[in-house]
Design an enzyme around this catalytic site. Structure first.
Site, PDB file in Angstrom:
ATOM      1  CB  CYS A 186      -0.896  -0.176   1.291  1.00 13.19           C
ATOM      2  SG  CYS A 186      -1.954   1.501   1.442  1.00 13.19           S
ATOM      3  CG  HIS A 238      -5.624  -1.906  -1.909  1.00 18.87           C
ATOM      4  ND1 HIS A 238      -4.607  -2.523  -0.577  1.00 18.87           N
ATOM      5  CD2 HIS A 238      -5.384  -0.629  -1.725  1.00 18.87           C
ATOM      6  CE1 HIS A 238      -3.870  -2.034  -0.698  1.00 18.87           C
ATOM      7  NE2 HIS A 238      -4.220  -0.740  -0.459  1.00 18.87           N
ATOM      8  CD  GLU A 239      -6.595   1.798  -4.323  1.00 21.36           C
ATOM      9  OE1 GLU A 239      -6.875   2.757  -4.027  1.00 21.36           O
ATOM     10  OE2 GLU A 239      -5.675   0.748  -4.116  1.00 21.36           O
ATOM     11  CG  HIS A 275      -7.593   2.606   1.071  1.00 15.60           C
ATOM     12  ND1 HIS A 275      -6.161   3.669   2.137  1.00 15.60           N
ATOM     13  CD2 HIS A 275      -6.679   2.419  -0.123  1.00 15.60           C
ATOM     14  CE1 HIS A 275      -4.831   2.967   2.024  1.00 15.60           C
ATOM     15  NE2 HIS A 275      -5.298   2.196   0.695  1.00 15.60           N
TER      16      HIS A 275
END
Length: 214
Positions: free
Chosen positions: A126, A168-169, A172
């Site tokens: 990351c 993953h994004e 966030h």
């Protein structure tokens, strides 16, 4: 829907960021903006400012370099992320990880749901946790729903590495870092990764470091 007064601070923050030269500074783990969860985009940035911000995210992602970047990673708590992956990897890695090229995409207010029950575990890193990587088991296939930067609906199924990027994004934007989902015993420095764990899959790392794979 927010009021103009609610929206002003975010627009001002973006204007301040864009006033600088070059890529935007990336926020590192420990900053509360990465943990609060981002607010849905609802016109807080007028179209011209949104376009400039999206381009700045793209430039920053390329410069890092990375394959995705979420707005909270540059200190802006909005549900906006960008992804792009030219996938410059050997064929063996491409096949093992399902890593295929992805064009540049803007994800506004994204959410995902798993398709099926299969999971895949690989090392990932990351930009907000520089210098480290860890194995994360994620859904092998997901259905993404979002809008693009022009407000058009996105409803698409992703598998393999693109599915990992989407998860993953989007995480966030919910205040979740990949380390929250990682196998703690797999945590490895970038140096250790280069020296020991360059294999297409993490099976050797699992055996040596003592963690299980799905």
């Amino acid at each position: 829907m927010g009021t103009p007064n609610d929206r002003a601070p975010l627009a001002e923050r973006v204007e301040e960021l864009l006033a600088g030269a070059g890529p935007l500074p990336i926020v590192a783990a420990g900053d509360p903006v990465l943990r609060r969860g981002a607010e849905p985009f609802d016109g807080q940035l007028e179209p011209g400012l949104l376009a400039r911000f999206v381009e700045a995210l793209r430039v920053t992602m390329h410069a890092a370099p990375g394959v995705g970047l979420a707005a909270p990673q540059v200190g802006v708590a909005l549900r906006i992320a960008v992804i792009e992956d030219p996938a410059p990897v050997p064929q063996e890695v491409r096949l093992a990880r399902g890593r295929v090229p992805q064009p540049f995409r803007v994800l506004v207010n994204p959410s995902y749901e798993p398709v099926g029950t299969a999971r895949a575990a690989f090392f990932e890193g990351c930009l907000s946790v520089p210098g480290w990587q860890a194995v994360v088991a994620r859904h092998a296939e997901v259905r993404l729903r979002a809008r693009d930067e022009h407000g058009r609906a996105v409803d698409e199924v992703f598998s393999g590495w693109p599915a990992r990027i989407v998860q993953h994004e989007t995480d966030h934007l919910d205040g979740v870092l990949y380390l929250d989902r990682a196998e703690p015993r797999s945590l490895s420095s970038n140096q250790a990764m280069a020296e020991r764990w360059t294999q297409p899959t993490p099976h050797e790392a699992a055996a040596a470091l003592g963690f299980e794979l799905p």
